[in-house]
Scaffold this active site. Structure first.
Site, short mmCIF file in Angstrom:
data_model
loop_
_atom_site.label_atom_id
_atom_site.label_comp_id
_atom_site.label_asym_id
_atom_site.label_seq_id
_atom_site.Cartn_x
_atom_site.Cartn_y
_atom_site.Cartn_z
N MET A 74 0.64 -1.45 0.12
CA MET A 74 -0.06 0.07 -0.20
C MET A 74 0.76 1.19 0.03
O MET A 74 0.49 2.16 0.31
CB MET A 74 -1.21 -0.17 1.34
CG MET A 74 -2.01 -1.18 1.24
SD MET A 74 -2.91 -1.19 -0.07
CE MET A 74 -3.52 -3.11 -0.06
N CYS A 75 1.92 1.03 -0.52
CA CYS A 75 2.87 2.17 -0.25
C CYS A 75 2.84 3.26 -1.39
O CYS A 75 2.41 3.14 -2.63
CB CYS A 75 4.62 1.95 -0.17
SG CYS A 75 4.69 1.72 1.54
N GLU A 111 10.46 4.06 3.62
CA GLU A 111 11.70 4.26 3.08
C GLU A 111 13.01 3.79 3.80
O GLU A 111 13.36 3.26 3.24
CB GLU A 111 11.40 5.18 2.35
CG GLU A 111 10.97 5.28 1.04
CD GLU A 111 8.96 5.25 1.22
OE1 GLU A 111 8.41 5.13 0.22
OE2 GLU A 111 8.97 6.31 2.27
N ASP A 125 23.89 -10.72 3.44
CA ASP A 125 24.28 -11.79 2.59
C ASP A 125 25.74 -12.26 2.17
O ASP A 125 26.58 -13.25 1.84
CB ASP A 125 23.78 -11.20 1.13
CG ASP A 125 24.69 -12.05 -0.16
OD1 ASP A 125 23.71 -13.31 -0.23
OD2 ASP A 125 24.64 -12.03 -0.70
#
Length: 157
Positions: A74-75, A111, A125
């Site tokens: 929903m952004c 964000e 990672d």
């Protein structure tokens, strides 16, 4: 109580911000990735085989901020006017702080939170070959300005 992300049929919708005023908006988020002492040392001494961990994580975090609208259902698609990430190595943690700016009708909290999350995941990672016990934690909004209200978290760590 009115739920802003549901339409009259009770189904999900993106909130209409067309009537809101454009303002300068900024959000800062913070979190950490915890790892073993040997891993921290390898990161700070540039001995991770995949490359410069913090440089790659910085780019990854900024890319994450730019793609938040594509990741969180929903952004809104927001034109970012700035994004920066800083790292602080302290004991067994690398603290990650993201600052994101826009001039628009809706804020950039998601964000900033996404930038921290993606930066932490990038570090994970790049270091997982030598440390699978890393922990990503305490990702939270530190401050938000612009729009109808401002927010400042008193306890930043």
């Amino acid at each position: 109580m009115n739920f802003t992300h549901f339409n009259e049929n009770g189904r999900a919708r993106m909130v209409d911000v067309s009537e809101k005023d454009e303002t300068k908006r900024k959000a800062v988020a913070r979190g950490y990735i915890q790892m073993g002492a040997d891993t921290i040392k390898a990161v700070t001494e540039g001995r991770i085989k995949k490359g410069d961990v913090l440089s790659v994580a910085q780019v990854g975090g900024i890319c994450g901020a730019k793609k938040t609208w594509d990741l969180i259902p929903m952004c809104h698609n927001i034109l970012l006017t700035g994004a920066d990430i800083n790292f602080e190595v302290a004991d067994d943690r690398i603290w990650i702080e993201a600052s994101v700016k826009t001039t628009g009708k809706t804020g950039v909290e998601m964000e900033a939170l996404t930038a921290v999350s993606i930066a932490a995941l990038t570090i994970y990672d790049m270091c997982k070959a030598i440390d699978k016990h890393m922990i990503i934690g305490e990702i939270k909004l530190i401050s938000k300005t612009g729009g109808k209200s401002d927010f400042l978290l008193e306890d930043k760590k």
